[in-house]
Write a protein that holds these residues in place. Structure first.
Motif, PDB file in Angstrom:
ATOM      1  N   SER A  92      15.690 -27.991   4.103  1.00 59.20           N
ATOM      2  CA  SER A  92      16.455 -26.986   3.371  1.00 59.20           C
ATOM      3  C   SER A  92      16.153 -26.930   1.884  1.00 59.20           C
ATOM      4  N   LYS A  93      15.054 -27.568   1.441  1.00 63.84           N
ATOM      5  CA  LYS A  93      14.710 -27.512   0.022  1.00 63.84           C
ATOM      6  C   LYS A  93      13.871 -26.264  -0.189  1.00 63.84           C
ATOM      7  N   ILE A  94      14.538 -25.220  -0.605  1.00 64.88           N
ATOM      8  CA  ILE A  94      13.860 -23.945  -0.789  1.00 64.88           C
ATOM      9  C   ILE A  94      13.825 -23.618  -2.270  1.00 64.88           C
ATOM     10  N   ILE A  95      12.655 -23.283  -2.754  1.00 72.44           N
ATOM     11  CA  ILE A  95      12.480 -22.964  -4.163  1.00 72.44           C
ATOM     12  C   ILE A  95      12.148 -21.486  -4.300  1.00 72.44           C
ATOM     13  N   PHE A  96      12.884 -20.818  -5.174  1.00 75.84           N
ATOM     14  CA  PHE A  96      12.635 -19.409  -5.443  1.00 75.84           C
ATOM     15  C   PHE A  96      11.834 -19.259  -6.733  1.00 75.84           C
ATOM     16  N   GLY A  97      10.876 -18.357  -6.713  1.00 75.47           N
ATOM     17  CA  GLY A  97      10.258 -17.932  -7.955  1.00 75.47           C
ATOM     18  C   GLY A  97      11.242 -17.059  -8.710  1.00 75.47           C
ATOM     19  N   SER A  98      10.948 -16.815  -9.965  1.00 77.45           N
ATOM     20  CA  SER A  98      11.857 -16.018 -10.796  1.00 77.45           C
ATOM     21  C   SER A  98      11.779 -14.530 -10.497  1.00 77.45           C
ATOM     22  N   GLY A  99      10.765 -14.130  -9.734  1.00 78.57           N
ATOM     23  CA  GLY A  99      10.690 -12.731  -9.322  1.00 78.57           C
ATOM     24  C   GLY A  99       9.753 -11.898 -10.161  1.00 78.57           C
ATOM     25  N   THR A 100       9.198 -10.879  -9.524  1.00 80.03           N
ATOM     26  CA  THR A 100       8.349  -9.888 -10.188  1.00 80.03           C
ATOM     27  C   THR A 100       9.008  -8.528 -10.039  1.00 80.03           C
ATOM     28  N   ARG A 101       9.268  -7.906 -11.163  1.00 76.89           N
ATOM     29  CA  ARG A 101       9.897  -6.584 -11.119  1.00 76.89           C
ATOM     30  C   ARG A 101       8.874  -5.493 -10.888  1.00 76.89           C
ATOM     31  N   LEU A 102       9.162  -4.632  -9.945  1.00 81.92           N
ATOM     32  CA  LEU A 102       8.288  -3.502  -9.637  1.00 81.92           C
ATOM     33  C   LEU A 102       9.065  -2.211  -9.809  1.00 81.92           C
ATOM     34  N   SER A 103       8.474  -1.288 -10.537  1.00 87.29           N
ATOM     35  CA  SER A 103       9.078   0.025 -10.706  1.00 87.29           C
ATOM     36  C   SER A 103       8.047   1.068 -10.294  1.00 87.29           C
TER      37      SER A 103
ATOM     38  N   ARG B 151       0.848  -1.209   0.000  1.00 86.28           N
ATOM     39  CA  ARG B 151       0.000   0.000   0.000  1.00 86.28           C
ATOM     40  C   ARG B 151       0.877   1.249   0.000  1.00 86.28           C
ATOM     41  N   ASP B 152       0.325   2.335  -0.519  1.00 86.91           N
ATOM     42  CA  ASP B 152       1.015   3.627  -0.498  1.00 86.91           C
ATOM     43  C   ASP B 152       2.468   3.454  -0.948  1.00 86.91           C
ATOM     44  N   SER B 153       2.660   2.934  -2.128  1.00 85.81           N
ATOM     45  CA  SER B 153       4.005   2.574  -2.596  1.00 85.81           C
ATOM     46  C   SER B 153       4.931   3.786  -2.656  1.00 85.81           C
ATOM     47  N   LYS B 154       6.186   3.524  -2.336  1.00 87.21           N
ATOM     48  CA  LYS B 154       7.242   4.547  -2.327  1.00 87.21           C
ATOM     49  C   LYS B 154       8.223   4.263  -3.453  1.00 87.21           C
ATOM     50  N   LEU B 155       8.973   5.277  -3.818  1.00 82.70           N
ATOM     51  CA  LEU B 155      10.007   5.089  -4.833  1.00 82.70           C
ATOM     52  C   LEU B 155      10.986   3.992  -4.412  1.00 82.70           C
ATOM     53  N   SER B 156      11.251   3.928  -3.119  1.00 81.68           N
ATOM     54  CA  SER B 156      12.214   2.949  -2.596  1.00 81.68           C
ATOM     55  C   SER B 156      11.695   1.514  -2.649  1.00 81.68           C
ATOM     56  N   ASP B 157      10.418   1.326  -2.984  1.00 86.93           N
ATOM     57  CA  ASP B 157       9.873  -0.023  -3.125  1.00 86.93           C
ATOM     58  C   ASP B 157      10.261  -0.649  -4.468  1.00 86.93           C
ATOM     59  N   SER B 158      10.825   0.131  -5.366  1.00 90.20           N
ATOM     60  CA  SER B 158      11.241  -0.389  -6.669  1.00 90.20           C
ATOM     61  C   SER B 158      12.295  -1.470  -6.457  1.00 90.20           C
ATOM     62  N   ALA B 159      11.999  -2.667  -6.932  1.00 90.93           N
ATOM     63  CA  ALA B 159      12.880  -3.824  -6.712  1.00 90.93           C
ATOM     64  C   ALA B 159      12.244  -5.020  -7.408  1.00 90.93           C
ATOM     65  N   THR B 160      12.912  -6.148  -7.297  1.00 87.70           N
ATOM     66  CA  THR B 160      12.317  -7.413  -7.732  1.00 87.70           C
ATOM     67  C   THR B 160      11.869  -8.164  -6.492  1.00 87.70           C
ATOM     68  N   TYR B 161      10.655  -8.663  -6.520  1.00 86.33           N
ATOM     69  CA  TYR B 161      10.081  -9.361  -5.371  1.00 86.33           C
ATOM     70  C   TYR B 161      10.037 -10.861  -5.678  1.00 86.33           C
ATOM     71  N   LEU B 162      10.663 -11.623  -4.792  1.00 85.06           N
ATOM     72  CA  LEU B 162      10.805 -13.061  -4.990  1.00 85.06           C
ATOM     73  C   LEU B 162       9.896 -13.820  -4.032  1.00 85.06           C
ATOM     74  N   CYS B 163       9.153 -14.718  -4.593  1.00 91.98           N
ATOM     75  CA  CYS B 163       8.318 -15.610  -3.810  1.00 91.98           C
ATOM     76  C   CYS B 163       9.148 -16.849  -3.485  1.00 91.98           C
ATOM     77  N   VAL B 164       9.141 -17.306  -2.249  1.00 91.77           N
ATOM     78  CA  VAL B 164       9.981 -18.422  -1.835  1.00 91.77           C
ATOM     79  C   VAL B 164       9.159 -19.440  -1.073  1.00 91.77           C
ATOM     80  N   VAL B 165       9.340 -20.702  -1.423  1.00 88.26           N
ATOM     81  CA  VAL B 165       8.578 -21.782  -0.813  1.00 88.26           C
ATOM     82  C   VAL B 165       9.543 -22.810  -0.257  1.00 88.26           C
ATOM     83  N   ASN B 166       9.320 -23.221   0.985  1.00 89.80           N
ATOM     84  CA  ASN B 166      10.135 -24.252   1.620  1.00 89.80           C
ATOM     85  C   ASN B 166       9.340 -25.552   1.599  1.00 89.80           C
TER      86      ASN B 166
END
Lengths: 111, 112
Positions: free
Chosen positions: A97-108, A76-91
């Protein structure tokens, strides 16, 4: 089918907007869920864990839907500093220790 | 300061020349893991360790070795590097299966 799938984006939204990402996972035995953020050329950093009842941390809300096997992140109320790639991770429970990363969603976030 | 320390940050090497990327954590974490990150492929797990002398293969272990002789250290060894191992490598540690991982700053490796 990938074990963890995310919309790669990019999402380009104005400052102050609310943005939501979804992530689906295929292994029903998955135990733990997380959202990480990664800035360009930097290491991933834990943003928040995702609990069954849903959880909130300031402007960020994470939710888990085990029946449909997806997790979501709302900013909510996104800031400029929120610009990044967001990775979903599932254990995956079946393997320690089997952790799977999603490829990420880029946010600008634009001014 | 609680952290995961990787060295070196940048490395350019030639095909076939053995190299080691070190990883150390000061948080007494049991779990440690190595990942490589490539454009379009995301983060892929190379090896992980549940504790001292307990290691196992991840999704892309070919061409890599690891060891866990002490709890704090988890080096990644490339016995004979090849150009397809050019990548960004991350070491990470965690106190347990249900907790998130703390990542090192990464090692950018180029094999020519």
């Amino acid at each position: 089918r990938k074990e963890v799938e995310q919309d790669p984006g990019p999402f380009n939204v104005p400052e102050g907007a609310t943005v939501a990402f979804n992530c689906t996972y295929s292994n029903s035995a998955s135990q733990s869920f997380f959202w990480y953020r990664q800035d360009c050329r930097k290491e991933p950093k834990l943003l928040m864990s995702v609990y069954s009842s849903g959880n909130e941390d300031g402007r960020f809300t994470a939710q888990l839907n085990r029946a449909s096997q997806y997790i979501s992140l709302l900013i909510r109320d996104s800031k400029l500093s929120d610009s990044a790639t967001y990775l979903c991770v599932v254990n995956i429970k079946s393997s320690a220790s089997k952790i799977i990363f999603g490829s990420g969603t880029r946010l600008s976030i634009r001014p | 300061e609680a952290q995961v320390t990787q060295n070196p940050r940048y490395l350019i090497t030639v095909t076939g020349k053995k190299l080691t990327v070190t990883c150390s954590q000061n948080m007494n974490h049991e779990y440690m893991s190595w990942y490589r990150q490539d454009p379009g492929l995301g983060l892929r797990q190379i090896y992980y360790s549940m504790n001292v002398e307990a290691t196992d293969k991840g999704d892309v272990p070919e061409g890599y070795k690891v060891s866990r002789k002490e709890k704090r250290n988890f080096p990644l060894i490339l016995e004979s590097p090849s150009p397809n191992q050019t990548s960004l490598y991350f070491c990470a540690s965690s106190p347990g299966q249900i907790y998130g991982y703390t990542f090192g700053s990464g090692t950018r490796l180029t094999v020519v």
